[in-house]
Design an enzyme around this catalytic site. Structure first.
Site, PDB file in Angstrom:
ATOM      1  CG  HIS A 179     -37.698  82.015  14.400  1.00 46.31           C
ATOM      2  ND1 HIS A 179     -37.747  82.897  13.450  1.00 46.31           N
ATOM      3  CD2 HIS A 179     -39.073  81.794  14.787  1.00 46.31           C
ATOM      4  CE1 HIS A 179     -38.974  83.507  13.117  1.00 46.31           C
ATOM      5  NE2 HIS A 179     -39.879  82.771  14.279  1.00 46.31           N
ATOM      6  CG  ASP A 203     -35.273  81.462  10.726  1.00 43.60           C
ATOM      7  OD1 ASP A 203     -35.610  81.209  11.766  1.00 43.60           O
ATOM      8  OD2 ASP A 203     -35.935  80.772   9.648  1.00 43.60           O
ATOM      9  CG  ASP A 260     -42.429  85.641  12.788  1.00 43.49           C
ATOM     10  OD1 ASP A 260     -41.959  85.060  13.699  1.00 43.49           O
ATOM     11  OD2 ASP A 260     -42.900  85.245  11.898  1.00 43.49           O
ATOM     12  CD  GLU A 295     -41.029  79.462  12.709  1.00 43.55           C
ATOM     13  OE1 GLU A 295     -42.074  79.050  13.191  1.00 43.55           O
ATOM     14  OE2 GLU A 295     -40.733  80.454  12.232  1.00 43.55           O
ATOM     15  CD  GLU A 296     -40.548  82.752   9.709  1.00 43.36           C
ATOM     16  OE1 GLU A 296     -41.491  82.035   8.909  1.00 43.36           O
ATOM     17  OE2 GLU A 296     -40.852  83.678  10.394  1.00 43.36           O
ATOM     18  CD  GLU A 337     -42.955  82.012  15.849  1.00 45.10           C
ATOM     19  OE1 GLU A 337     -43.617  83.047  15.371  1.00 45.10           O
ATOM     20  OE2 GLU A 337     -42.166  81.281  15.786  1.00 45.10           O
ATOM     21  CG  HIS A 347     -43.989  86.530   7.507  1.00 42.79           C
ATOM     22  ND1 HIS A 347     -44.334  85.474   7.039  1.00 42.79           N
ATOM     23  CD2 HIS A 347     -43.314  86.491   8.501  1.00 42.79           C
ATOM     24  CE1 HIS A 347     -43.936  84.377   7.765  1.00 42.79           C
ATOM     25  NE2 HIS A 347     -43.169  85.223   8.878  1.00 42.79           N
TER      26      HIS A 347
END
EC number: 3.5.1.18
Length: 384
Positions: free
Chosen positions: A69, A71, A103, A137-138, A166, A355
């Site tokens: 992903h 995003d 991520d 995905e998030e 991931e 994150h």
């Protein structure tokens, strides 16, 4: 090249569900190197539209697919970041900083480089290399990988093995491979009491009294002891809201939110039934009405380590001189959709900085990840 690709990708402010041209960038790059690509946008309304990409090189078997992903989660307070610029790659002291570097734009950059290097160095390789990327995905993960997988299979593409990028590793690159994930179910409980003055409790019915009893039992449930690959299931209370800012009023109602992360000994439905029994018992005792809602974000899953999964683990060990462990820890991921179509591993950078403010990865870790990806593609597609 992975550093250049990563820096470019960080520059796209692709906060869920926006691709913000990150997928278009990858699409252009892969097209220039001979990939057949297709971008699909799914979503019920403009605000929910999600950009997805499938790109494939070759038409033989096996088809090794990187699933990921573009995003990222919001960057938070920009002033807390180095140079106050989370969406501008910042390289210093052997590290690259930027939102999404861990991520999972770092993994995307490494697999892009590995795939293009394999094609350049082995133009007659046997099989196919593909990418399946999404910008959701998030978030809700409703119109991303799940829908794109169904679409490409309707187009008669078949993936034989997937690598989901991931961030899985814990203390060093290579120490952890994910082969499953815990399930997740969210609960919302509303209890209706009777508002009143705290000096006259006999003229009211405090819903908090009932809720406290319920939550006390819930947080002390021993769901299980865990399994070989799963930790024990657990419940966490995440919010309690009475909408009451005064200290002399018994509230009329209360809402509580809680989540259960569960292993493969349970499913969302049976857990919902268990919670319902407990809630119903206490609400009957306290003579209050209630409404319980639960939404399953994901069911748990586990794969038996087959030959391809073991091959990947062997490549990690031979490349990095570390024996990886198989794990199912952490949150949910799009692997839960991929497992319905093919076997897979999840393997990427260190999860610790995902994150976080000043998210970063060591450049040396990018090299290690690239080496694993490249060597695995070589093993699967050239037998060299």
């Amino acid at each position: 090249m992975y550093i250049n690709y990563l820096k470019d990708l960080i520059g796209f402010k692709s906060v869920t569900p926006e691709s913000n041209l990150a997928i278009e960038y990858i699409d252009d790059l892969l097209k220039k190197h001979g990939f057949k690509t297709e971008i699909k946008i799914f979503g019920d309304s403009k605000s929910e539209q999600v950009t997805n990409l499938y790109a494939v090189y070759g038409n033989g078997k096996p088809n090794i697919c990187f699933v990921g992903h573009v995003d990222v989660v919001p960057a938070g307070d920009y002033h807390l970041w180095h140079n106050s610029a989370p969406f501008k790659a910042n390289e210093q002291d052997g590290k690259i900083y930027g939102r999404g570097v861990v991520d999972m734009k770092g993994a995307i950059a490494c697999f892009l480089t590995a795939a293009l290097d394999l094609i350049k160095n082995n133009p007659d390789f046997k099989g196919s290399i593909s990418f399946l990327l999404t910008s959701d995905e998030e978030g809700k993960a409703k119109h991303g990988t799940k829908e794109m997988l169904q679409y490409i299979y309707d187009q008669e593409y078949k993936i034989d093995f997937a690598v989901v990028g991931e961030p899985t590793c814990e203390t060093e690159i290579g120490d952890t491979i994910k082969i499953g994930r815990r399930g997740s179910v969210n609960f919302k409980l509303n209890i209706e009491g009777l508002v009143g003055h705290v000096a006259y409790p006999h003229k009211a019915n405090n819903p908090l009294s009932c809720l406290i009893k319920i939550l006390n039992e819930l947080i002390n449930i021993k769901f299980d002891e865990g399994t070989e690959f799963f930790q024990s299931s657990n419940l966490e209370v995440t919010n309690i809201d009475v909408g009451n800012n005064t200290s002399n009023v018994i509230p009329a109602s209360v809402e509580a939110y809680f989540n259960i992360r569960f292993n493969n000994l349970h499913n969302a439905e049976t857990l919902g039934q268990l919670i319902e029994q407990i809630v119903k018992r206490y609400c009957k005792e306290y003579k209050v009405d209630y409404k319980l809602e639960y939404i399953s974000a994901a069911e748990s899953f586990i794969q038996n380590p087959n030959d391809k999964i073991k091959d990947f683990a062997d490549i990690v060990e031979s490349t990095l001189k570390i024996k990886p462990k198989f794990s199912t820890s952490g949150g949910t991921s799009d692997a839960r959709f991929v497992k319905n179509y093919c076997s897979l591993v999840e393997f990427g950078l260190l999860s610790e900085m995902a994150h976080k403010i000043n998210e970063y990865t060591k450049i040396s870790d990018l090299q290690k990840l690239y080496d694993v990806y490249y060597n695995f593609l070589m093993e699967m597609l050239t037998n060299k």
